[in-house]
Design an enzyme around this catalytic site. Structure first.
Site, PDB file in Angstrom:
ATOM      1  CG  ASP A  36      -2.266   0.644   0.977  1.00 19.19           C
ATOM      2  OD1 ASP A  36      -2.271   1.869   0.795  1.00 19.19           O
ATOM      3  OD2 ASP A  36      -3.303  -0.051   0.975  1.00 19.19           O
ATOM      4  CG  HIS A  42      -5.151   3.972   0.682  1.00 21.02           C
ATOM      5  ND1 HIS A  42      -4.776   2.654   0.518  1.00 21.02           N
ATOM      6  CD2 HIS A  42      -6.350   4.097   0.079  1.00 21.02           C
ATOM      7  CE1 HIS A  42      -5.721   2.025  -0.155  1.00 21.02           C
ATOM      8  NE2 HIS A  42      -6.695   2.872  -0.430  1.00 21.02           N
ATOM      9  CB  SER A  97      -8.993   0.858  -0.598  1.00 23.20           C
ATOM     10  OG  SER A  97      -8.343   0.986  -1.823  1.00 23.20           O
TER      11      SER A  97
END
Length: 780
Positions: free
Chosen positions: A155, A228, A554
């Protein structure tokens, strides 16, 4: 060493055909190169033992080949650049090459393929309770949480100091772990601990694709500047943290699905995206490091598996017993948009929890509309309402930069339509222009989707139907007004509901496999966040939070990654396919009102289908004891690829050494031992009245209690009849394998029949086990 390299370079030149082009290309591009190492090694006894040295020799050889026959002033000034040497994910390397150097490389004996590097994109307190996970019970029982499971998160990095990643009370790092904590900008080895046991950054491909990392916006290390990666890592495996919230919203105990797992962070995503060569390098390293689960909340558009770096790398991972979970993508509600569709990948769609962050909009005529927002503050007064030309220039309806006029919007509520810029950026523009609030309305494409965003001013999202009503009110009223009231966190909403943004099937790359596989919570999910990254990621937003609420597949993907880790710790001998089967066949399709799961993209009454939710919403506790499973070996997957008529060189990208497709096909694509059925029929013309029919075979492995007999019942897809043989499966002991066949035959069709229909079969033993497989029939 130098002598050996020179000898090997000479051997490579002898193996290659001469390059004959006369003008060298000065333009270079990064390629992921797949090589059949056995062919080249067999051609010379002087092959260096070190693979990096061997590939450096390849670079030297193509430099010489690509300059053969040229005058000195014509020769290429840029030598090929070796970026990565892959050790497990593929047999090959990544390199920056000119067009002519690539042509020279193709002439090396053993060259299989070269895929241009691509830039891909990044695609969650309440989730554990909603998923039925309870402290001290079942999968969250003490004995199951004690075993070591390592989750690798590929990620945007991680914020190592976050409370979600502290290691108090954790045992020593398992000796089998081979990973490392790489140092870099604001990241040292001391940032890792017994919870965060590995952290690496991969950026060579990214720098070549974009010109470099902007270190004013990102860290040249595994530290997360985006948020994220921190969010997804904590969703999968973050510690239990009491009283977590977003400014008081969604308050509760936040924790990952498998909160006692170790985490290894592999940073591959930067400010402009994630590059394929870096992703493949991360997967390659994660396999060597010794992860048990890989979680990838990223991807691009679907493409043939032989040109899909994630699919190729994930295959090598599952060969090593690593479960791989990927996000389905955020390109819904359009059909055939699902990404990461390889059958060995668990592809995860996104749906709503039973929690919302409710708002109420009241118009001047008294009508009210429900919306969603993370804004924390007092309600607005009843204020003038403006939109489009009454707020600014011809682009003002989208509230993009410089489109709003302060003299028109100051002190007023502005209606903004979704599109062009981000939702939070629209609110920023309204605030900069002096606006007092914002109504963010959906287009028809977004339907009744309600994103809760951390707006910088009083603002709310509204569905398409509300948006139309407000637009009509604006056009019919001389002095329109509105107010916004913020209710806060509301529980007990109808759930699950499929998110409109969640990418859909059918699976364009492999139509014989239904994708996505399952759905999981992905809408308005609270999880860890870097304190130096604002909740909106806007530079003008100076707020700092430890937990943030964001949405996407996600967010659903790491839920399944963590659940897979829970099941893996309970069933240590299960293959990745066995875990996947358990999650699919025990998933459910009914909401909290006992109705079928709804697709919010098309209103509150349209039922979702397997092309949206796959086999349904994951149920962790039921998946831990599924009754029987559909297991698939790596060789089964290779035979499946053979059935797709892949060439020998394409198969070699996955198989490596020692595998060739059978001369006579052993299976049709639909015979892959998958836990669901995708049936594809050709539309018959009026002249051809022959009915389509196909028979598939499945083999199941009993993993439940001994001496049980399963009886099958089915719900036929519209327009299709089913025959299942046998209709009972009698198992005497765990581990026993039994097979059945299922025949699908087209009934008499009508011209008005839809292009797809759906059904299922349910193998049941009393009320103890229900093993369900969904069916999708498509006419093309």
């Amino acid at each position: 060493m130098e002598t050996a390299t020179m000898m090997w370079t000479t051997a490579l030149l002898l193996l290659a055909l001469a390059a004959t082009t006369s003008i060298a290309s000065m333009n270079t591009q990064t390629f992921i190169v797949h090589m059949d190492k056995t062919k080249i090694a067999a051609a010379s006894e002087n092959s260096p033992g070190n693979s990096k040295e061997w590939y450096e020799a390849v670079m030297d050889s193509i430099t010489e080949l690509s300059t053969e026959g040229e005058e000195e002033n014509e020769s290429e000034t840029t030598a090929p650049q070796l970026i990565y040497v892959y050790k497990t994910a593929i047999s090959g390397f990544a390199a920056q090459l000119s067009a002519k150097q690539l042509e020279s490389l193709k002439k090396i004996n053993g060259f299989l393929s070269a895929t241009p590097d691509k830039i891909l994109t990044l695609h969650t307190t309440r989730s554990p309770q909603f998923l039925g996970l309870e402290p001290g019970k079942g999968l969250w029982g003490a004995s199951n949480l004690e075993s070591d499971v390592i989750i690798g998160v590929v990620d945007s990095g991680i914020w190592p100091e976050h409370v979600s990643f502290q290691d108090q009370g954790m045992p020593p790092v398992p000796s089998r772990w081979k990973g490392a904590c790489e140092e870099g900008t604001k990241f040292s080895q001391s940032n890792c601990n017994k919870k965060l046991i590995g952290a690496r950054a991969f950026f060579k491909g990214y720098e070549l694709a974009t010109g470099g990392i902007d270190e004013t916006e990102d860290y040249r290390s595994a530290r997360d500047a985006d948020g994220h990666g921190t969010h997804t890592a904590s969703t999968a495996a973050g510690n239990l943290v009491a009283n977590a919230s977003f400014f008081g919203l969604a308050k509760g105990s936040a924790g990952g699905m498998r909160y006692t797992s170790r985490i290894a962070a592999y940073k591959v995503c930067w400010s402009e995206g994630c590059v394929s060569s870096d992703i493949l390098a991360a997967i390659d390293q994660a396999i060597l490091d010794g992860v048990d689960v890989l979680s990838l909340s990223l991807g691009g558009s679907a493409q043939p598996y032989y040109s899909d770096s994630i699919a190729i790398g994930a295959f090598q991972a599952i060969k090593n017993g690593i479960f791989v979970s990927c996000s389905a993508g955020n390109s819904g509600p359009s059909s055939s948009t699902v990404a990461n569709t390889a059958p060995w990948i668990m592809t995860v769609a996104a749906s709503y929890l039973d929690r919302s962050f409710q708002t109420t909009v009241k118009l001047g005529d008294g009508r009210t509309f429900q919306g969603a927002s993370l804004y924390v503050g007092k309600p607005t007064d009843q204020l003038p309402l403006v939109y489009g030309k009454t707020a600014g220039d011809e682009t003002a309806e989208f509230c993009i930069e410089d489109s709003l006029y302060s003299k028109l919007v100051k002190g007023k509520i502005v209606v903004c339509q979704r599109g062009i810029n981000s939702r939070a950026e629209k609110g920023e523009q309204v605030k900069l222009a002096g606006g007092a609030g914002m109504l963010l309305i959906n287009t028809e494409n977004e339907g009744e989707e309600l994103f809760a965003d951390a707006h910088v001013l009083p603002a709310t999202s509204l569905g398409a139907l509300s948006g139309k009503a407000i637009q009509k009110y604006l056009n019919s009223t001389r002095a329109p007004t509105a107010s916004i009231t913020f209710t806060g966190t509301v529980y007990g909403k109808l759930a699950p509901v499929m998110a409109a943004f969640s990418s859909r099937g059918p699976n364009e790359v492999g139509p014989d496999v239904i994708k996505p596989d399952v759905t999981a919570p992905g809408m308005n999910i609270l999880a860890a966040w870097p304190p130096l990254t604002s909740p909106t990621r806007l530079k003008s937003d100076k707020r700092s939070v430890l937990f943030n609420v964001i949405s996407g597949t996600s967010m659903s993907c790491p839920h399944v990654s963590g659940i897979a880790a829970l099941i893996k710790s309970l069933h240590k001998d299960w293959s990745p396919a066995a875990i996947k089967s358990a999650l699919m066949t025990t998933a459910y399709v009914l909401d909290t009102a006992h109705g079928q799961i709804v697709d919010i993209a098309f209103g509150n009454s349209t039922m979702a289908t397997p092309f949206t939710f796959g086999s349904g919403h994951v149920d962790p506790e039921k998946a831990s004891d599924p009754g029987f499973i559909y297991d698939i070996t790596p060789e089964d997957y290779l035979n499946y690829l053979c059935s797709l008529d892949y060439s020998a060189s394409e198969i070699a990208l996955f198989a490596g050494q020692g595998f060739t497709c059978p001369k006579k096909p052993t299976m049709q694509p639909g015979d892959l031992n998958y836990p669901s059925f995708a049936v594809n029929f050709k539309r018959n013309s009026k002249r051809n009245s022959k009915r389509n029919s196909v028979t598939f075979k499945r083999t199941v492995t009993h993993v439940g209690v001994p001496n049980v007999t399963y009886i099958v019942k089915g719900n036929e897809p519209k327009g299709v009849s089913m025959v299942i043989e046998p209709e009972t499966l009698k198992f005497e002991k765990p581990g026993q394998k039994l097979s059945y066949k299922i025949t699908f035959t087209e009934k008499k069709r009508t011209t008005s029949q839809e292009s797809s229909s759906f059904g299922f079969i349910d193998w049941s033993y009393l009320n103890t086990y229900h093993v369900k497989s969904f069916i999708a029939v498509t006419w093309t």
